[in-house]
Design an enzyme around this catalytic site. Structure first.
Site, PDB file in Angstrom:
ATOM      1  N   GLU A 281       0.820  -1.209   0.000  1.00  0.00           N
ATOM      2  CA  GLU A 281       0.000   0.000   0.000  1.00  0.00           C
ATOM      3  C   GLU A 281       0.859   1.266   0.000  1.00  0.00           C
ATOM      4  O   GLU A 281       0.430   2.320  -0.468  1.00  0.00           O
ATOM      5  CB  GLU A 281      -0.971  -0.004   1.196  1.00  0.00           C
ATOM      6  CG  GLU A 281      -2.264   0.741   0.902  1.00  0.00           C
ATOM      7  CD  GLU A 281      -3.277   0.703   2.042  1.00  0.00           C
ATOM      8  OE1 GLU A 281      -2.901   0.408   3.183  1.00  0.00           O
ATOM      9  OE2 GLU A 281      -4.455   0.995   1.775  1.00  0.00           O
ATOM     10  N   HIS A 302       5.732 -26.978  -0.587  1.00  0.00           N
ATOM     11  CA  HIS A 302       4.984 -28.030  -1.276  1.00  0.00           C
ATOM     12  C   HIS A 302       3.945 -27.441  -2.213  1.00  0.00           C
ATOM     13  O   HIS A 302       3.057 -28.151  -2.690  1.00  0.00           O
ATOM     14  CB  HIS A 302       4.315 -28.955  -0.253  1.00  0.00           C
ATOM     15  CG  HIS A 302       5.307 -29.684   0.595  1.00  0.00           C
ATOM     16  ND1 HIS A 302       5.659 -30.999   0.383  1.00  0.00           N
ATOM     17  CD2 HIS A 302       6.067 -29.254   1.632  1.00  0.00           C
ATOM     18  CE1 HIS A 302       6.579 -31.352   1.271  1.00  0.00           C
ATOM     19  NE2 HIS A 302       6.845 -30.303   2.032  1.00  0.00           N
ATOM     20  N   LYS A 415     -13.879   1.715  -4.770  1.00  0.00           N
ATOM     21  CA  LYS A 415     -14.855   2.298  -3.843  1.00  0.00           C
ATOM     22  C   LYS A 415     -15.880   3.166  -4.571  1.00  0.00           C
ATOM     23  O   LYS A 415     -17.044   3.215  -4.196  1.00  0.00           O
ATOM     24  CB  LYS A 415     -14.140   3.133  -2.779  1.00  0.00           C
ATOM     25  CG  LYS A 415     -13.451   2.309  -1.706  1.00  0.00           C
ATOM     26  CD  LYS A 415     -12.943   3.239  -0.609  1.00  0.00           C
ATOM     27  CE  LYS A 415     -12.072   2.495   0.382  1.00  0.00           C
ATOM     28  NZ  LYS A 415     -11.396   3.407   1.296  1.00  0.00           N
TER      29      LYS A 415
END
Ligand code: PA5
Length: 427
Positions: A281, A302, A415
């Protein structure tokens, strides 16, 4: 030396040319000076830098007092918040696993109906519930709606008066959250004006939930201050944060797109999430920066381990290694044939350490640049040092990239659509 964190680089392919790192660090010396002094350009965002401004000893003592009141009465404590506002306390609590305090639950970090329903159901199993809503300006949807649901839940269970003493909120003075607290008798804690979400571990935001859980926040902030002193005193050529930032920048320039934080202690999973949050961010803007990813080993060996060994060579690794032998489980002898006798008598700790060394050997043999931070232990002092280290290194790294570490304009993208479709006034 006690508390010492070290950084090494294994670069078998010579991606970073001899002398290039030293030259880059010398070139970046003025940036380091600016960061240490507090770049005036970012004056309004540097409340965390000295530690003492937002988390001095008096504030820490006050938070410990508030937390003691909760610990004396609560069976469960719900931390409501998202992003920078909840990651740091969760990281420390999950890593340190303090015993004896209330159960800590997390809400307001998702819009999932199933999660909210599960949390409410789980809370029914605790006799005494407290909550803390953390939201800088109290405009974020997730903590906003979770807070409403949870405070109404408390009011239904305990009545309005008793519920009020169980409700904490952490916000910026002058915010609508403060007004809500004032009008209803909730305890209001401070989200410092000059500290953004992902730097808020050095404030009430991160420290209060930790203290409620039983983390020694005096020791943790002591670790932060020790790292601050170390980084402020070290000249450019010897500064570990600048070294880390410059290695990352040189590897980005060499064509690497991803930095993988790898570790062999799964209790660091949430610390790694905090690290991802901090770097993604802060740096991920203006079409640049490394994409931070995580490998929680040996499990991820794995899975993504296959990609690391033979997939596109787009990533380098940063190992976070814990030196302390902090637990012991020895593989017992066995009469039934399971063909694991070659490990009889060996400690899990040692096998894990062998796996770590083997991973670094195999990955660096492939040519992957491998950084390794070795920390003495997973304890409060070390975590405090790590928090401060990565925040300061991230700040430097953003300066090297030429991006603003403290804003996040990109998160507004979705948003706009979401609020329009949800019918938010003015959207
Ligand atoms: O680091 C940040 O600034 C963000 O991740 C915020 O912490 C997050 O978006 C939540 O913001 P707020 O505390 O205002 O609800």
């Amino acid at each position: 030396m006690e508390g010492k964190i070290t950084l090494t680089l294994t670069d078998r392919k010579g991606v970073i040319a001899p002398g290039a790192l030293e030259a880059r660090m010398a070139q970046a010396a003025p940036l380091l000076e600016k960061a240490v002094a507090g770049d005036p350009v970012y004056r309004d965002f540097l409340g965390w830098r000295t530690v003492d401004e937002s988390a001095g000893p008096e504030r820490v003592a006050f938070l410990q007092q508030q937390a003691a009141r909760v610990r004396a009465d609560a069976d469960a404590f719900v931390v409501i918040g998202i992003g920078g506002s909840n990651q740091s306390s969760r990281a420390a609590i999950k890593a340190l696993r303090p015993a004896g305090g209330p159960a800590i639950l997390w809400a307001g970090n998702t819009i999932s109906a199933a999660e909210m329903a599960r949390t409410l159901k789980e809370l029914d199993g605790y006799a005494s519930v407290y909550i803390d809503c953390i939201a800088k300006n109290f405009e974020t949807l997730e903590p906003g709606i979770a807070f409403r649901v949870l405070r109404q839940y408390l009011e239904r269970r305990y009545g309005e008066k008793d519920a009020a003493r169980r409700i904490f909120a952490t916000g910026t003075p002058g915010s609508t959250l403060e007004a809500l607290c004032r009008d209803n008798g909730y305890t209001f804690l401070t989200f410092p004006e000059r500290v953004g979400g992902r730097f808020s571990v050095i404030s009430d935001v991160g420290l209060f939930p930790m203290a409620v859980a039983g983390v020694d926040i005096a020791a943790l902030t002591g670790g932060m201050r020790a790292m601050r002193d170390e980084l402020f005193a070290a000249p450019a050529g010897e500064n570990m944060a600048l070294r880390y930032a410059c290695i990352r920048k040189l590897l980005l320039e060499a064509g690497y797109d991803l930095e993988m934080l790898a570790f062999f202690e799964p209790r660091l999973d949430y610390f790694a999430k905090w690290w991802v949050q901090t770097f993604a961010e802060s740096e991920g803007k203006e079409d640049t920066a490394l994409y931070p990813v995580v490998a929680s080993n040996s499990e991820d060996l794995h899975a993504t381990g296959q990609f690391v060994q033979q997939g596109s060579p787009i990533l380098f690794e940063t190992f976070l290694t814990v030196a302390a032998r902090d637990a012991s489980v020895v593989l017992p002898a066995e009469t039934k044939k399971d063909y694991f006798d070659y490990l009889t008598g060996m400690d899990f700790w040692d096998m894990n350490d062998v796996a770590r060394r083997a991973t670094i050997a195999a990955h660096s043999e492939r040519g992957i640049p491998c950084l390794e931070f070795t920390v003495p232990a997973i304890d409060e002092d070390t975590l405090g040092r790590l928090y401060y280290f990565f925040l300061f290194a991230c700040y430097l790294s953003c300066m090297l990239l030429g991006v603003n570490p403290f804003d996040q304009p990109g998160v507004e993208g979705y948003k706009g659509y979401m609020f329009k479709n949800l019918g938010k006034p003015g959207a």
